[in-house]
Design a protein around this motif. Structure first.
Motif, PDB file in Angstrom:
ATOM      1  N   ILE A 251       0.841  -1.198   0.000  1.00 40.96           N
ATOM      2  CA  ILE A 251       0.000   0.000   0.000  1.00 40.96           C
ATOM      3  C   ILE A 251       0.876   1.247   0.000  1.00 40.96           C
ATOM      4  O   ILE A 251       0.601   2.209  -0.729  1.00 40.96           O
ATOM      5  N   ALA A 252       1.928   1.241   0.787  1.00 37.76           N
ATOM      6  CA  ALA A 252       2.847   2.384   0.817  1.00 37.76           C
ATOM      7  C   ALA A 252       3.496   2.591  -0.552  1.00 37.76           C
ATOM      8  O   ALA A 252       3.617   3.729  -1.025  1.00 37.76           O
ATOM      9  N   LEU A 253       3.903   1.509  -1.195  1.00 35.89           N
ATOM     10  CA  LEU A 253       4.514   1.607  -2.528  1.00 35.89           C
ATOM     11  C   LEU A 253       3.534   2.204  -3.534  1.00 35.89           C
ATOM     12  O   LEU A 253       3.906   3.076  -4.330  1.00 35.89           O
ATOM     13  N   ALA A 254       2.295   1.739  -3.504  1.00 37.05           N
ATOM     14  CA  ALA A 254       1.282   2.280  -4.420  1.00 37.05           C
ATOM     15  C   ALA A 254       1.040   3.757  -4.137  1.00 37.05           C
ATOM     16  O   ALA A 254       0.973   4.575  -5.059  1.00 37.05           O
ATOM     17  N   THR A 255       0.942   4.108  -2.867  1.00 35.77           N
ATOM     18  CA  THR A 255       0.671   5.491  -2.469  1.00 35.77           C
ATOM     19  C   THR A 255       1.796   6.426  -2.913  1.00 35.77           C
ATOM     20  O   THR A 255       1.547   7.468  -3.524  1.00 35.77           O
ATOM     21  N   VAL A 256       3.013   6.049  -2.621  1.00 37.02           N
ATOM     22  CA  VAL A 256       4.170   6.874  -2.988  1.00 37.02           C
ATOM     23  C   VAL A 256       4.296   6.956  -4.510  1.00 37.02           C
ATOM     24  O   VAL A 256       4.545   8.032  -5.064  1.00 37.02           O
ATOM     25  N   SER A 257       4.090   5.847  -5.193  1.00 31.34           N
ATOM     26  CA  SER A 257       4.203   5.826  -6.661  1.00 31.34           C
ATOM     27  C   SER A 257       3.178   6.742  -7.318  1.00 31.34           C
ATOM     28  O   SER A 257       3.518   7.512  -8.225  1.00 31.34           O
ATOM     29  N   ILE A 258       1.954   6.673  -6.862  1.00 31.37           N
ATOM     30  CA  ILE A 258       0.909   7.517  -7.452  1.00 31.37           C
ATOM     31  C   ILE A 258       1.157   8.979  -7.102  1.00 31.37           C
ATOM     32  O   ILE A 258       0.984   9.861  -7.950  1.00 31.37           O
ATOM     33  N   GLY A 259       1.592   9.239  -5.888  1.00 32.11           N
ATOM     34  CA  GLY A 259       1.930  10.613  -5.507  1.00 32.11           C
ATOM     35  C   GLY A 259       3.031  11.183  -6.373  1.00 32.11           C
ATOM     36  O   GLY A 259       2.920  12.300  -6.895  1.00 32.11           O
ATOM     37  N   ILE A 260       4.085  10.428  -6.572  1.00 30.75           N
ATOM     38  CA  ILE A 260       5.205  10.882  -7.413  1.00 30.75           C
ATOM     39  C   ILE A 260       4.762  11.016  -8.864  1.00 30.75           C
ATOM     40  O   ILE A 260       5.081  12.001  -9.529  1.00 30.75           O
ATOM     41  N   ALA A 261       4.023  10.036  -9.358  1.00 25.67           N
ATOM     42  CA  ALA A 261       3.582  10.068 -10.759  1.00 25.67           C
ATOM     43  C   ALA A 261       2.617  11.222 -11.040  1.00 25.67           C
ATOM     44  O   ALA A 261       2.482  11.649 -12.183  1.00 25.67           O
ATOM     45  N   SER A 262       1.981  11.735 -10.009  1.00 26.36           N
ATOM     46  CA  SER A 262       1.054  12.855 -10.221  1.00 26.36           C
ATOM     47  C   SER A 262       1.792  14.174 -10.432  1.00 26.36           C
ATOM     48  O   SER A 262       1.234  15.105 -10.994  1.00 26.36           O
ATOM     49  N   VAL A 263       3.042  14.241 -10.003  1.00 28.73           N
ATOM     50  CA  VAL A 263       3.836  15.461 -10.202  1.00 28.73           C
ATOM     51  C   VAL A 263       5.066  15.222 -11.078  1.00 28.73           C
ATOM     52  O   VAL A 263       5.808  16.156 -11.367  1.00 28.73           O
ATOM     53  N   TRP A 264       5.258  13.993 -11.499  1.00 32.55           N
ATOM     54  CA  TRP A 264       6.437  13.598 -12.269  1.00 32.55           C
ATOM     55  C   TRP A 264       6.507  14.352 -13.589  1.00 32.55           C
ATOM     56  O   TRP A 264       5.497  14.658 -14.211  1.00 32.55           O
ATOM     57  N   ASP A 265       7.730  14.631 -14.013  1.00 29.43           N
ATOM     58  CA  ASP A 265       7.956  15.348 -15.261  1.00 29.43           C
ATOM     59  C   ASP A 265       9.181  14.754 -15.946  1.00 29.43           C
ATOM     60  O   ASP A 265      10.209  14.535 -15.302  1.00 29.43           O
ATOM     61  N   GLU A 266       9.071  14.504 -17.245  1.00 24.39           N
ATOM     62  CA  GLU A 266      10.189  13.934 -18.007  1.00 24.39           C
ATOM     63  C   GLU A 266      11.432  14.819 -17.918  1.00 24.39           C
ATOM     64  O   GLU A 266      12.550  14.324 -17.939  1.00 24.39           O
ATOM     65  N   LYS A 267      11.241  16.130 -17.824  1.00 16.96           N
ATOM     66  CA  LYS A 267      12.377  17.050 -17.740  1.00 16.96           C
ATOM     67  C   LYS A 267      13.207  16.784 -16.493  1.00 16.96           C
ATOM     68  O   LYS A 267      14.421  16.892 -16.518  1.00 16.96           O
ATOM     69  N   TRP A 268      12.564  16.441 -15.388  1.00 21.06           N
ATOM     70  CA  TRP A 268      13.295  16.142 -14.158  1.00 21.06           C
ATOM     71  C   TRP A 268      14.209  14.962 -14.379  1.00 21.06           C
ATOM     72  O   TRP A 268      15.361  14.960 -13.958  1.00 21.06           O
ATOM     73  N   THR A 269      13.702  13.926 -15.053  1.00 24.43           N
ATOM     74  CA  THR A 269      14.484  12.721 -15.283  1.00 24.43           C
ATOM     75  C   THR A 269      15.714  13.062 -16.110  1.00 24.43           C
ATOM     76  O   THR A 269      16.824  12.617 -15.795  1.00 24.43           O
ATOM     77  N   ALA A 270      15.557  13.850 -17.145  1.00 25.01           N
ATOM     78  CA  ALA A 270      16.685  14.230 -17.988  1.00 25.01           C
ATOM     79  C   ALA A 270      17.709  15.047 -17.213  1.00 25.01           C
ATOM     80  O   ALA A 270      18.911  14.868 -17.352  1.00 25.01           O
ATOM     81  N   GLU A 271      17.223  15.938 -16.355  1.00 29.10           N
ATOM     82  CA  GLU A 271      18.124  16.771 -15.555  1.00 29.10           C
ATOM     83  C   GLU A 271      18.898  15.969 -14.512  1.00 29.10           C
ATOM     84  O   GLU A 271      20.021  16.279 -14.174  1.00 29.10           O
ATOM     85  N   LEU A 272      18.287  14.897 -14.006  1.00 31.97           N
ATOM     86  CA  LEU A 272      18.925  14.085 -12.990  1.00 31.97           C
ATOM     87  C   LEU A 272      20.010  13.172 -13.552  1.00 31.97           C
ATOM     88  O   LEU A 272      20.881  12.725 -12.825  1.00 31.97           O
ATOM     89  N   GLN A 273      19.964  12.909 -14.856  1.00 33.80           N
ATOM     90  CA  GLN A 273      20.937  11.973 -15.447  1.00 33.80           C
ATOM     91  C   GLN A 273      22.205  12.651 -15.854  1.00 33.80           C
ATOM     92  O   GLN A 273      22.391  13.747 -16.061  1.00 33.80           O
TER      93      GLN A 273
END
Length: 179
Positions: A157-179
Motif C-alpha cells: 500500500i505504501a509503494l502504491a501510495t508513494v508511486s501515485i503521488g510521485i507520478a502525479s507530479v512527475w515530469d520527463e524534464k526532471w528525469t533528464a536533468e537528474l541523469q
C-alpha cells in the motif's frame, strides 16, 4: 426526545451509506482521465495540476498513515517513467478506479485487523499500477519482501501510495536533468 435521537440515527445512517457509495478511487480515476484529455487538447495548466493534486491528496489521505521505508521515494522516483495522466493507453479508467478503491478497502481492513486473504490480489493490483507507471516490481522488491502478511500488505500500500503521488507530479524534464 426519543424521536430526536431516532432522527439523528437516521441521518447518521443516511450519511454513512452516502459515504460508502462515494468511491474516492473511482472519483480520482475519473479526474485523471478527464485531466489527461484536457492536457492533450489544451496543454497542462496550473488549474489542471491543482485539481489533480487535490484528488490525489484526497486518495492518499484515505490511506494515511502508510508504512513508509526510508529511501522508498528516491527509488520509486528514479523508476517512474509515466505521469499519472499518461497511463490510459495501458489501463482503463474503470480498472484504475477499481484498483484505487481496492487499495483503500484493504487498508481499512488492515487498520481494524480484519484482513483476510487479499494479499495476493493486492500484490497483483499494485503491480498492475506500478507497471503502467514504468516500474518493474522486481526493482522495488526490497521494500515489501516480508513473510508477515500484514507487513507485506502495508508496504505494498505504501509503494502504491508513494508511486501515485510521485507520478502525479512527475515530469520527463526532471528525469533528464537528474541523469
Amino acid at each position: 426526545m426519543s424521536t430526536e435521537i431516532d432522527s439523528k440515527n437516521v441521518s447518521m445512517d443516511m450519511f454513512t451509506s452516502y459515504e460508502e457509495e462515494l468511491r474516492v478511487g473511482e472519483a480520482l480515476a475519473h479526474i485523471l482521465a478527464a485531466a489527461s484529455i484536457v492536457i492533450e487538447l489544451e496543454g497542462e495548466s496550473e488549474e489542471v495540476r491543482n485539481t489533480i493534486m487535490k484528488y490525489v491528496d484526497l486518495w492518499i489521505s484515505k490511506l494515511s498513515p502508510i508504512d513508509y521505508s526510508p529511501g522508498m521515494a528516491e527509488v520509486i522516483g528514479s523508476k517512474v517513467r509515466k505521469k499519472i495522466t499518461n497511463i490510459f493507453d495501458k489501463i482503463s479508467e474503470n480498472e484504475l478506479g477499481d484498483i484505487l478503491d481496492f487499495i483503500i478497502d484493504v487498508k481499512r481492513k488492515l487498520d481494524i485487523g480484519t484482513l483476510e486473504t487479499e494479499i495476493l490480489e493486492l500484490e497483483v493490483r499494485v503491480e498492475r499500477v506500478l507497471r503502467v507507471l514504468g516500474i518493474d516490481i522486481n526493482d522495488i522488491r526490497q521494500f515489501f519482501d516480508f513473510t508477515n502478511a500484514e507487513k507485506r500488505a502495508n508496504r505494498l500500500i505504501a509503494l502504491a501510495t508513494v508511486s501515485i503521488g510521485i507520478a502525479s507530479v512527475w515530469d520527463e524534464k526532471w528525469t533528464a536533468e537528474l541523469q
